[in-house]
Structure formats: C-alpha cells, structure tokens
Design a protein around this motif. Structure first.
Motif, PDB file in Angstrom:
ATOM      1  N   VAL A   1      12.898  12.016   2.949  1.00 29.25           N
ATOM      2  CA  VAL A   1      12.292  11.881   4.279  1.00 29.25           C
ATOM      3  C   VAL A   1      10.772  11.802   4.222  1.00 29.25           C
ATOM      4  N   GLY A   2      10.204  11.749   3.017  1.00 27.47           N
ATOM      5  CA  GLY A   2       8.754  11.691   2.907  1.00 27.47           C
ATOM      6  C   GLY A   2       8.095  13.036   3.037  1.00 27.47           C
ATOM      7  N   GLY A   3       8.742  14.081   2.512  1.00 26.69           N
ATOM      8  CA  GLY A   3       8.211  15.431   2.645  1.00 26.69           C
ATOM      9  C   GLY A   3       6.931  15.677   1.878  1.00 26.69           C
ATOM     10  N   LEU A   4       6.610  14.792   0.956  1.00 26.13           N
ATOM     11  CA  LEU A   4       5.359  14.917   0.211  1.00 26.13           C
ATOM     12  C   LEU A   4       4.220  14.217   0.951  1.00 26.13           C
ATOM     13  N   ALA A   5       3.012  14.707   0.761  1.00 28.74           N
ATOM     14  CA  ALA A   5       1.855  14.198   1.500  1.00 28.74           C
ATOM     15  C   ALA A   5       1.530  12.748   1.176  1.00 28.74           C
ATOM     16  N   ASN A   6       2.044  12.248   0.053  1.00 29.40           N
ATOM     17  CA  ASN A   6       1.743  10.871  -0.356  1.00 29.40           C
ATOM     18  C   ASN A   6       2.936   9.950  -0.195  1.00 29.40           C
ATOM     19  N   ALA A   7       3.841  10.275   0.724  1.00 30.86           N
ATOM     20  CA  ALA A   7       5.049   9.462   0.899  1.00 30.86           C
ATOM     21  C   ALA A   7       5.353   9.269   2.376  1.00 30.86           C
ATOM     22  N   LEU A   8       6.170   8.252   2.640  1.00 29.59           N
ATOM     23  CA  LEU A   8       6.767   8.065   3.953  1.00 29.59           C
ATOM     24  C   LEU A   8       8.267   8.255   3.840  1.00 29.59           C
ATOM     25  N   ALA A   9       8.934   8.331   4.977  1.00 30.03           N
ATOM     26  CA  ALA A   9      10.379   8.518   4.974  1.00 30.03           C
ATOM     27  C   ALA A   9      11.076   7.359   4.272  1.00 30.03           C
ATOM     28  N   CYS A  10      12.230   7.655   3.699  1.00 28.03           N
ATOM     29  CA  CYS A  10      13.137   6.653   3.126  1.00 28.03           C
ATOM     30  C   CYS A  10      12.529   5.909   1.949  1.00 28.03           C
ATOM     31  N   HIS A  11      11.701   6.626   1.185  1.00 27.98           N
ATOM     32  CA  HIS A  11      11.059   6.080  -0.019  1.00 27.98           C
ATOM     33  C   HIS A  11      10.086   4.949   0.289  1.00 27.98           C
ATOM     34  N   LEU A  12       9.645   4.857   1.523  1.00 32.72           N
ATOM     35  CA  LEU A  12       8.585   3.908   1.857  1.00 32.72           C
ATOM     36  C   LEU A  12       7.236   4.493   1.443  1.00 32.72           C
ATOM     37  N   ASP A  13       6.262   3.634   1.295  1.00 34.92           N
ATOM     38  CA  ASP A  13       4.971   4.006   0.715  1.00 34.92           C
ATOM     39  C   ASP A  13       3.920   4.122   1.810  1.00 34.92           C
ATOM     40  N   ILE A  14       3.316   5.297   1.911  1.00 35.49           N
ATOM     41  CA  ILE A  14       2.336   5.528   2.971  1.00 35.49           C
ATOM     42  C   ILE A  14       1.081   4.675   2.790  1.00 35.49           C
ATOM     43  N   GLU A  15       0.812   4.234   1.576  1.00 35.58           N
ATOM     44  CA  GLU A  15      -0.387   3.453   1.322  1.00 35.58           C
ATOM     45  C   GLU A  15      -0.143   1.945   1.363  1.00 35.58           C
ATOM     46  N   THR A  16       1.064   1.553   1.745  1.00 31.90           N
ATOM     47  CA  THR A  16       1.393   0.130   1.922  1.00 31.90           C
ATOM     48  C   THR A  16       1.415  -0.178   3.419  1.00 31.90           C
ATOM     49  N   ALA A  17       0.531  -1.046   3.858  1.00 30.61           N
ATOM     50  CA  ALA A  17       0.345  -1.297   5.294  1.00 30.61           C
ATOM     51  C   ALA A  17       1.634  -1.755   5.960  1.00 30.61           C
ATOM     52  N   ALA A  18       2.389  -2.642   5.307  1.00 32.98           N
ATOM     53  CA  ALA A  18       3.633  -3.143   5.908  1.00 32.98           C
ATOM     54  C   ALA A  18       4.626  -2.010   6.119  1.00 32.98           C
ATOM     55  N   HIS A  19       4.687  -1.064   5.182  1.00 32.84           N
ATOM     56  CA  HIS A  19       5.593   0.075   5.328  1.00 32.84           C
ATOM     57  C   HIS A  19       5.147   0.961   6.489  1.00 32.84           C
ATOM     58  N   ARG A  20       3.859   1.244   6.544  1.00 34.02           N
ATOM     59  CA  ARG A  20       3.349   2.075   7.641  1.00 34.02           C
ATOM     60  C   ARG A  20       3.641   1.431   8.989  1.00 34.02           C
ATOM     61  N   ASP A  21       3.380   0.149   9.089  1.00 34.69           N
ATOM     62  CA  ASP A  21       3.589  -0.539  10.360  1.00 34.69           C
ATOM     63  C   ASP A  21       5.058  -0.519  10.758  1.00 34.69           C
ATOM     64  N   ALA A  22       5.947  -0.665   9.770  1.00 36.60           N
ATOM     65  CA  ALA A  22       7.379  -0.679  10.070  1.00 36.60           C
ATOM     66  C   ALA A  22       7.856   0.679  10.562  1.00 36.60           C
ATOM     67  N   VAL A  23       7.394   1.746   9.927  1.00 33.38           N
ATOM     68  CA  VAL A  23       7.803   3.083  10.363  1.00 33.38           C
ATOM     69  C   VAL A  23       7.200   3.387  11.733  1.00 33.38           C
ATOM     70  N   ARG A  24       5.961   3.014  11.916  1.00 33.35           N
ATOM     71  CA  ARG A  24       5.328   3.265  13.214  1.00 33.35           C
ATOM     72  C   ARG A  24       6.076   2.534  14.328  1.00 33.35           C
TER      73      ARG A  24
END
Length: 880
Positions: free
Chosen positions: A339-362
């Motif tokens: 679920v992205g419990g680490l400070a450097n991760a997003l949920a579902c193994h998505l990457d917090i530092e990848t803009a496309a991943h951030r935009d998709a989760v948002r």
C-alpha cells in the motif's frame, strides 16, 4: 485451498497469527469469558497446522489487563468526539501554519492492510505529504530497494514450497530456527525426508546451525564480499546461464566488480569459501533465504543485490526450488509495502517519484494534493522531530522510543514534539507515555482485515472477540480523522471490506502500467466473500493467480530486462576503536516479540529467557573480568545498557550479541537500541542495527536479588528486569549500594505495608530472605545475596498464593524436584528435567527426549537446545 476449509471445528474462527512474516493460520475458539484457545490451522498453506511457541501462546495474550480502554487527552479521560476533533484540529492547524511537511505518521507492520491503506491515503493524497514511514523500515527496506534495482518492482519471486523443493537452502543473516520457526521446521522436514543441504552464513553460531551442513561465521557486514566471491567463481567456471543472460542488463559490470572484490574481507578460510562455492554452483535447485542480518546494514541494499546477482547470473530464479527469498519480520510488512507504507513509495508498487504514477493515483483518489517526492524515512523523520520541523506526529501500533536506533535520542525528540498522538492497545509503553493524545486501538482478535506474508499470500485476520472498552480499529480511527479534516467522501467506507475493494481497484491502475502487484480479482468482493475469504497468493486477477516471478525472463523495469548491479563490499560505518573495541550484534530471542507489548503478557514465553543478556566469548569475558551471570555495562556513543553476562563461544572473539526486546517497562537498562548509532544505508534508509561499536566492562553490583510477587512490583533500584509468572511476577534485581532497611525496602517494592513477614537474615554475609503472607498465603518473596542469587526460581514463583511450602528455603523438597529453567515453552519442560532423562540413560537423542517428555515435539524450535544439552552430556564420556 477450497473456500470451505473443512478442518475448522464448530466454534473455531479462522484467523492469522499476530507475530512474524510467516503468516501462519490460526484456529481460535473463544470461551465467551474473554479467553481463547488456539491451534494451528491445518489448511493454511503457510504452516499446515504448525505453530511456534509464540503462536501457540497467543491465547495467553488476549486479556484486558493493562489495556487502554478509552481515549486520553493530556493524561485525563476523554470522549472519542473530543479526542478525534482535537487530533483533526491540531493537524489541520499545523498544516495551515507550517505546511503539510510539518506533520508525520509513523506506522507499523502489525497493522492490517486496510489500516495501512487508509493511513497512506490520508497522508499522501489528502494532507499532501509523503511523511509517512513504518517500523518496517527497520527490517526490510533494503530488500525493497534491492528488489526494485534488480526487478523494477518490489517482487518476491518464489514461494514457501521452494524451501521443500530445493536441494540446497542457504540461510544468510537469518536465524530461521528462532525468528521464523515454522519455516525452519518445514526446512528441517525437507532435510530429513529428501536430504536437502543447508548452509548457514552468520557471525554467530545460532540455533539454525543445528541442521547446517556448513556454517560460515563471516565477519560482520562482509556478505557482499562473500557473494561477490561466489559470483566471480560462477564466471570462472562458466556456470552462468547464457540463455537467461539475454534477459539481463549489467552482467559484465557486476562480474567486473565481483572479480575486483577481496574475499579476505569475510574473515573466512579460503577452503570454507571454496566449499560454499562448490555447493552453491554444483546444486541447481538452490534457495538463498535472507533476513535482518542482510537488511540491517549500512550496505544492506548492496548485500541484497549481491545475492540477487548470483541467482540472476545462473537463471536460478522463479522456478520450483530455486531463487532468492527474503523473509520478513512482521505479520504485515508485505502488506505495508503493497500500500506504499514506506515514505518513498506509492500504493500498489507505484513510484512516488514518477509523475505518471502520481497523477494516476491522484486521479483515482480524486485527491487534492500529492507530494512530488519521497518523504522522510524513519531515522530522518525523528531527526526532523528533534529539530522541531515536524510539529505534529501520529504513531500507530509501534514503540519507536525503544526500537529506533539512538533510542534515547528518539525518546527525547518525541517528548519535545509539540503534538504527539499514539494509537495503541496499551498506555504502558515507553512511547505511549510521551503522548498528548492516546487513542485505544483494537488489537489482534478484535479487528478484521487482511495481512500479506513473506511469499505474497494474503490472509484474513478475523475478530473473534469484541474490543474492550471503547477501543476501535485503526482504519476507522484514521478515516474519522480524515472526515473531520474535511474529506468525508474520500474516507466514507463502512467497513474494512470496502477499503480492500478500493485498494484492489487501485491495483488495476498499477497493472495498467505493467507492474507486478495486481489484486483486481478482489475489487468486487462482497461482504460475504470477504468474511469467507481463503488465503491466496497474489497476483489475484482475471489473467494471473499466485505463482512465481521471473522464471520466464520478464521483469518490470522500463526495458523489461532484469538488472545485475555492480556492488563492492564496504565495512560497517561504526569503526572499532581502543575505547570501543567490540562489535555489537542485536537480534531476537526465540519466545519474545519486538518490545514485548504482546508476548510479554504470556508467563510461559518468559520462562525460557526472562531478562536481557550479553553474549560474549570466554576469552573476551576473561580479559574484561566478566563472570557468568554477572552484570556487564555496555556503552556506545549514544547510550548505555546493563545486561546479564552469558559467556559462550557462539559468538566470535571481539563480538557481542544482545537481544532487542526489553524496554523501560520491563528492563530499563536493557534498552539495547540506545547503543545503536543511526547509521543508515544510503539507498534504503535502513539503519545498521547489527554492527555498533561498543565498550564492555563489569558493572560492579553491591547486591543481587530475585523476587516473586502476586501483584505487579514497581522497582526503583539500579538494575531490574520484570517478567510475568504463572501466578504473578518475577524480578531480577541488583544495586550498587544496599538499602539500610531491607524489610522497609521490600514492603515498598511489593506494596505490602501490613503483610506478615517471615525472614532469614545474615547481614555479615550479605544474605536476606523475606517472605510476606496475607491470610496465610504467600504474597511475595525477596532473596538478596552478594552474588547472583542461587534459588529455584520456578519453584519459588509457583508457591505464590499458596499456604504451604517452605518459601525461605528457596528449593523444593526431595519429593518435588526442581525442573529448572524452561527450555520447551510449548509443553513447559525444564532443563533439569531433560538433563535427568539424559543422565538416567532413558533418553539419549532428541527424538527419545521428545518421546519421553514431549519436549521438542510441538513447534520444534527448542530442538537445537536439546541437541546442545545432549552434546554437552557426551563430552565427559569422550574425555574418559
């Protein structure tokens, strides 16, 4: 496994164990009076009915004593409405004044996936900060980083069945026998039935060595040098898989780094390294199991990649009986990763530092904000608290004032924070005592949710009893705060099944990016389906169910190819000096868990090891003037500890070992993480918890004591350790200077101002024995001596509440032999009982002792210690 799962009997409820990452299934039968009987679930794929000593004692840990029953604000009872509104208001006000990065959550691998998901959604999607990290940072962050570098995602390639299909299993940095006993028993059974070879790589000789064909006591921190030596030899012998190499990047660079590294850094004899290489290279079906000894290092990520490199180069990955295998420390460390419990991760193994991943989760969350980069990892988070940059902190289901490196510094930082919220099951932890707001959380057996174990199996934790008092599940507490902060629709779930459905639907977004984590098959699970949900290994989708990864050469990197990472051995960050010449290793003991908030409630789990200790080699002990059972003062740059001395050749010269479980609640001078410097891996942020530099010296006690008491005693002497007993409490005590009046001191200790006293006193020899009776029954006893007290501890503690016996003798009569310290916690078999069976000649093997006494026949984790007793008994015969 079928959904019906017929082996549960009427009245039994299927759930999952509260302890380690093995994820054992448990059948719980509540008695309707607040108690519960437990047994292993024979249908659960992780344990097939087995339980370790901790799991078998779960029923002894569910009582309501010491439970936090209602919210508290500034030390006073409060209603939920007032407490939650204060949390919401203070966080909202802090964010408004100082920005979203002025607040933080520190959470736990003991939360359910649903709890974790809500916390991450609240912090990352709505507060708009990535300042949420987890105590799993302390145990498996290096594995996460290593997996991502090699595979593109944090993917565990194999399954538990691979331990039974392998012809060679390497345990590196893993004392599987004590830390993951059920997996150890699966491995031991495979060894017995099919001849599986076992190699243990560990500076200490641990219980896992009992089944090892080869033990490599390498120098602390030198794992990279060893696996680079293996990779180099793979190349020299042409043992790589040329076909699989077509699926890899970085092969030549990794080989060059391996050839350039120096295997002498391991401290091993070249013949030992050659034997290891012969075994590993000559056995196709090899599984390399690694755990905290690899992860908890300033080069932990490189260690992980050194292991992965060897499996990738040979193509021994993702096929039955072969692959690298990380075993996790907590019941839901994996769920937190998902679920992205680490400070450097997003949920579902998505990457917090990848803009496309951030935009998709948002977009999926319809969130007002999303951080653009990683938040503060655990060590950095508490440093920011110390500096006053984090002004509001919410700690959930964990005890960082004990478990973090530089624990004294962390405790002071939390104490100085403007606003601290703690959600937990008890107010009696070092961390909970520092909170302005305490929130009573539902614990194991009282909450519903899912957890994911080390081989990606998702299992249900089910409630089988009502939460005590006003306690609530963590997901519900977090969701209510989210609603009160203004996001009612986003946090409007009506139960944990709804949270799981949303998490599963979000995994479809990750699958759309071609990532590994996909549980979309659960996105439409009904309430009834959630209630009946059987264990299943992810992925769970229309196109994939469970299985292994990477055997087909397909990875989740942008190129679709696996990466071999060139790594070079580095020594631990803490340098040894003449002032601090010892290398301190920390870890677990067999029968306790984390800081003992749960396991410490069980009397039988405290029988095996009841106080913190320091393992030291006999030569080092002699040079330092340390006698067995004396007390040692251990000092580091950030703190000190006083520990019971255990002289043993299980540790190498110049190295010492101490367990990490004891806290200010159980043994204030045993808080070993106060000695661990906050050195971290530069990639993973995981602290180096197994290589501190310390000094060791005698702690000169003027007196030693042992006490047993029906009521909880509150000692105030220089050294003490408190543990549960069957009928009350047990205490080990020591002090620099004896009090003037032992009777007055004892009455204060036990809270017995008017109890009848029996006493034997010899002031000239420094001996005191005091027993206190109320209505003719023993309430407490205290034994004092100038040396560690020689008394039959189990016998004395067993007299509590009784009217007979001779408590001041300290020994049972001839008709009641002393069983000694408990060795088999499952069946309560003592060391003396086993020794008597050996000496009589009626039980001369581990199997015979099991048949005669039952010891070692339940979870089996005491079998190595039984074998050691047998070996010691045979030594005099060999000498004759």
């Amino acid at each position: 496994m079928s959904a019906a799962q017929p082996s549960a009997q009427p009245g039994e409820i299927r759930t999952t164990c509260a302890y380690c990452g093995v994820g054992c299934g448990v059948l719980a039968r509540p008695d309707g009076q607040g108690g519960v009987a437990v047994r292993g679930d024979p249908d659960h794929p992780a344990n097939c009915g087995r339980l370790c000593s901790k799991g078998a004692a779960l029923g002894e840990t569910v009582g309501f004593e010491d439970r936090l029953l209602y919210p508290m604000v500034n030390g006073a009872r409060a209603g939920w409405d007032d407490a939650l509104q204060q949390v919401a208001d203070r966080f909202r006000q802090t964010i408004a004044e100082h920005g979203p990065d002025s607040v933080a959550f520190y959470v736990s691998g003991q939360m359910t996936t649903e709890d974790y998901y809500v916390a991450n959604k609240l912090m990352k999607g709505f507060i708009g900060s990535a300042n949420i990290d987890t105590n799993s940072r302390l145990c498996m962050a290096s594995t996460v980083a290593g997996h991502k570098r090699a595979f593109g995602t944090d993917t565990v390639p194999g399954t538990y069945e691979d331990l039974e299909l392998a012809d060679l299993v390497v345990l590196t940095g893993s004392n599987l026998a004590w830390c993951h006993p059920v997996l150890y028993q699966r491995l031991a059974a495979a060894r017995a039935t099919r001849g599986t070879k076992v190699v243990v790589i560990d500076p200490r000789r641990t219980a896992s060595c009992d089944i090892a064909d080869l033990h490599l006591p390498l120098a602390p921190g030198s794992d990279v040098a060893l696996f680079n030596a293996l990779l180099s030899e793979i190349d020299r012998r042409g043992a790589g898989d040329a076909g699989f190499a077509r699926h890899l990047d970085g092969l030549q660079e990794a080989l060059a780094a391996a050839h350039a590294d120096d295997p002498a850094a391991t401290g091993l004899d070249p013949a030992q390294i050659a034997e290891f290489c012969d075994l590993w290279i000559g056995t196709e079906k090899v599984v390399t199991v690694f755990s905290q000894g690899v992860n908890q290092s300033s080069s932990g990520t490189d260690k992980v990649n050194a292991i992965l490199n060897c499996h990738l180069a040979t193509g021994r990955i993702g096929r039955p009986g072969m692959g690298p295998f990380s075993v996790t420390g907590q019941p839901n460390a994996m769920g937190g990763r998902e679920v992205g419990g680490l400070a450097n991760a997003l949920a579902c193994h998505l990457d917090i530092e990848t803009a496309a991943h951030r935009d998709a989760v948002r977009a999926f969350w319809n969130a007002p904000a999303m951080p653009e980069g990683a938040g503060l990892k655990a060590v950095d988070m508490f440093r920011a608290v110390e500096r006053g940059e984090i002004k509001a902190l919410w700690i959930i289901c964990t005890n960082p004032a004990v478990s973090m490196p530089e624990a004294d510094r962390v405790r002071a930082a939390i104490a100085g924070c403007d606003f601290v919220v703690v959600s937990d099951v008890t107010a009696r932890t070092d961390t909970a005592r520092l909170a302005q707001v305490l929130l009573p959380a539902a614990g194991w057996g009282e909450r519903d949710g899912t957890v994911t174990n080390s081989d990606r199996t998702v299992s249900r934790q089910r409630a089988f009893m009502a939460p005590p008092g006003e306690a609530r599940p963590d997901w519900a507490i977090l969701a209510e705060v989210g609603r009160r902060m203004g996001w009612a629709e986003a946090f409007g779930w009506d139960g944990p099944a709804a949270v799981l459905r949303e998490h599963a639907a979000l995994s479809g977004v990750a699958a759309g990016f071609g990532l590994d984590f996909d549980i979309t098959g659960l996105a439409d699970i009904s309430e009834a389906g959630y209630a009946a949900m059987a264990p299943r290994r992810w992925p769970v989708s229309a196109t994939a169910l469970g299985g292994r990864f990477f055997g087909d050469g397909r990875f989740f990197t942008p190129s679709g190819r696996g990466r071999m990472v060139p790594v070079t051995a580095r020594p631990p960050m803490a340098a040894l000096t003449p002032e601090r010449p010892f290398r301190l290793n920390t870890g677990r003991v067999r029968d306790q868990w984390h800081t003992m908030t749960r396991s410490g409630r069980s009397a039988r789990l405290s029988r095996h090891i009841a106080e913190p200790f320091l393992e030291i080699h006999p030569d080092d002990a002699a040079r330092a003037g340390l006698a067995p059972a004396a007390l040692a003062e251990v000092t580091g740059p950030g703190g000190r500890a006083v520990l019971r001395v255990l002289v043993t050749d299980r540790v190498r010269r110049g190295e010492v070992f101490a367990p990490m479980h004891w806290s200010g609640e159980t043994a204030p001078t045993g808080r070993i993480d106060a000695l661990v410097a906050a050195a971290t891996d530069p990639v993973s942020g995981q602290p180096e918890s197994k290589a501190a530099a310390v000094a060791v010296a005698p702690w000169r006690a003027g007196w030693f004591g042992f006490a047993a008491s029906r009521s909880r005693p509150e000692p105030g002497c220089d050294y003490w350790s408190r543990a549960r007993g069957e009928k009350g409490w047990r205490l080990e005590l020591a002090g620099a200077k004896a009090p003037a009046d032992w009777e007055a001191e004892a009455r204060k200790l036990f809270g017995l101002p008017d109890a009848r006293l029996s006493r034997v006193s010899d002031p000239a020899r420094g001996l005191e024995r005091l027993a206190f009776h109320v209505d003719g029954r023993l309430e407490a006893a205290l034994f004092i001596a100038p040396e560690p007290v020689a008394v039959a501890r189990e016998h004395l503690a067993g007299l509590l509440g009784e009217g007979g016996g001779q408590p001041l003798s300290g020994r049972p009569g001839a008709d009641a032999p002393d069983p000694g310290t408990t060795l088999c916690a499952c069946l309560n078999v003592g060391v003396n009982t086993i020794l008597t069976a050996i000496e009589s000649g009626r039980a001369l093997s581990v199997e015979a002792i099991g048949a005669a006494l039952g010891a070692g026949t339940s979870c089996g984790s005491c079998r190595p210690e039984i074998a050691a007793l047998l070996a010691a008994a045979r030594q005099p015969e060999a000498a004759e």
